[in-house]
Enzyme design. Structure first.
Site, short mmCIF file in Angstrom:
data_model
loop_
_atom_site.label_atom_id
_atom_site.label_comp_id
_atom_site.label_asym_id
_atom_site.label_seq_id
_atom_site.Cartn_x
_atom_site.Cartn_y
_atom_site.Cartn_z
N THR A 12 0.85 -1.18 0.00
CA THR A 12 0.00 0.00 0.00
C THR A 12 0.88 1.23 0.00
OG1 THR A 12 -1.91 0.98 1.04
CG2 THR A 12 -0.14 0.34 2.50
N ALA A 167 1.51 5.41 -7.80
CA ALA A 167 0.78 4.38 -8.55
C ALA A 167 1.39 4.15 -9.93
CB ALA A 167 -0.69 4.76 -8.67
N THR A 173 0.96 -0.41 -5.70
CA THR A 173 0.12 0.75 -5.45
C THR A 173 -0.78 0.96 -6.66
OG1 THR A 173 1.87 1.76 -4.11
CG2 THR A 173 0.15 3.23 -4.92
#
Length: 182
Positions: A12, A167, A173
């Site tokens: 994460t 990301a 992510t």
């Protein structure tokens, strides 16, 4: 018992920013089990103490939620005093056999303070008011520092853009981004 790499739910990015008396904390939504994405929209941000604080977590999910529950208990015991509650949780984390085995980190922000409670029970208050944890944290942190230095974006926008950058780079992510502000 340590979690094996294959069974650990991890991966994460959580980042928080303080700017102009406001705070924002955000995360992506990806949950990974080993090398497999098992969920795209996990909520990793919680509002605490009557909405005055935000907390995000990274690491083994059950461990992180256990720490979050303990942190909430400390907040209640110390009347919402973020720093005191964090130090008391860290003290417990270091001395309690059960808590020492937990593999998680917390990022916590209020409108005045940003803290990380590390997996070793340390309380860290970054000088720049930016907290970042998780697998994509260093990418998000670098982006947030650049945005703080070179733009007039508010805290929530910095968090959003930093998570987008992470990301784009970190395979753990995703771009299902949730940002909350206090």
């Amino acid at each position: 018992m340590k979690h094996s790499e294959e069974s650990r739910i991890r991966s994460t990015t959580v980042i928080g920013v303080l700017r102009d008396g406001k705070a924002a904390l955000g995360s992506d939504g990806q949950m990974t089990l080993g090398n497999t994405v098992v969920k795209h929209s996990t909520r990793k941000i919680r509002s605490l103490y009557q909405g005055r604080l935000l907390a995000g977590f990274a690491g083994a999910t059950a461990d992180a939620l256990t720490l979050l529950d303990r942190f909430e208990e400390k907040l209640e015991a110390y009347n919402g005093k973020l720093e005191r509650a964090a130090v008391e949780l860290a003290r417990d984390w270091r001395t309690d056999k059960y808590l020492r085995r937990l593999e998680a980190m917390l990022a916590i922000v209020s409108s005045e303070k940003a803290l990380i409670i590390s997996g070793t029970g340390d309380v860290i208050e970054p000088e720049d008011g930016i907290v970042a944890i998780g697998s994509g944290s260093m990418y998000a942190l670098a982006a947030a520092r650049a945005l703080m230095k070179h733009t007039g974006l508010h805290a929530g926008e910095i968090v959003q853009e930093s998570l987008r950058t992470a990301a784009d780079i970190c395979i753990y992510t995703n771009d299902h981004i949730v940002v909350e502000e206090v």
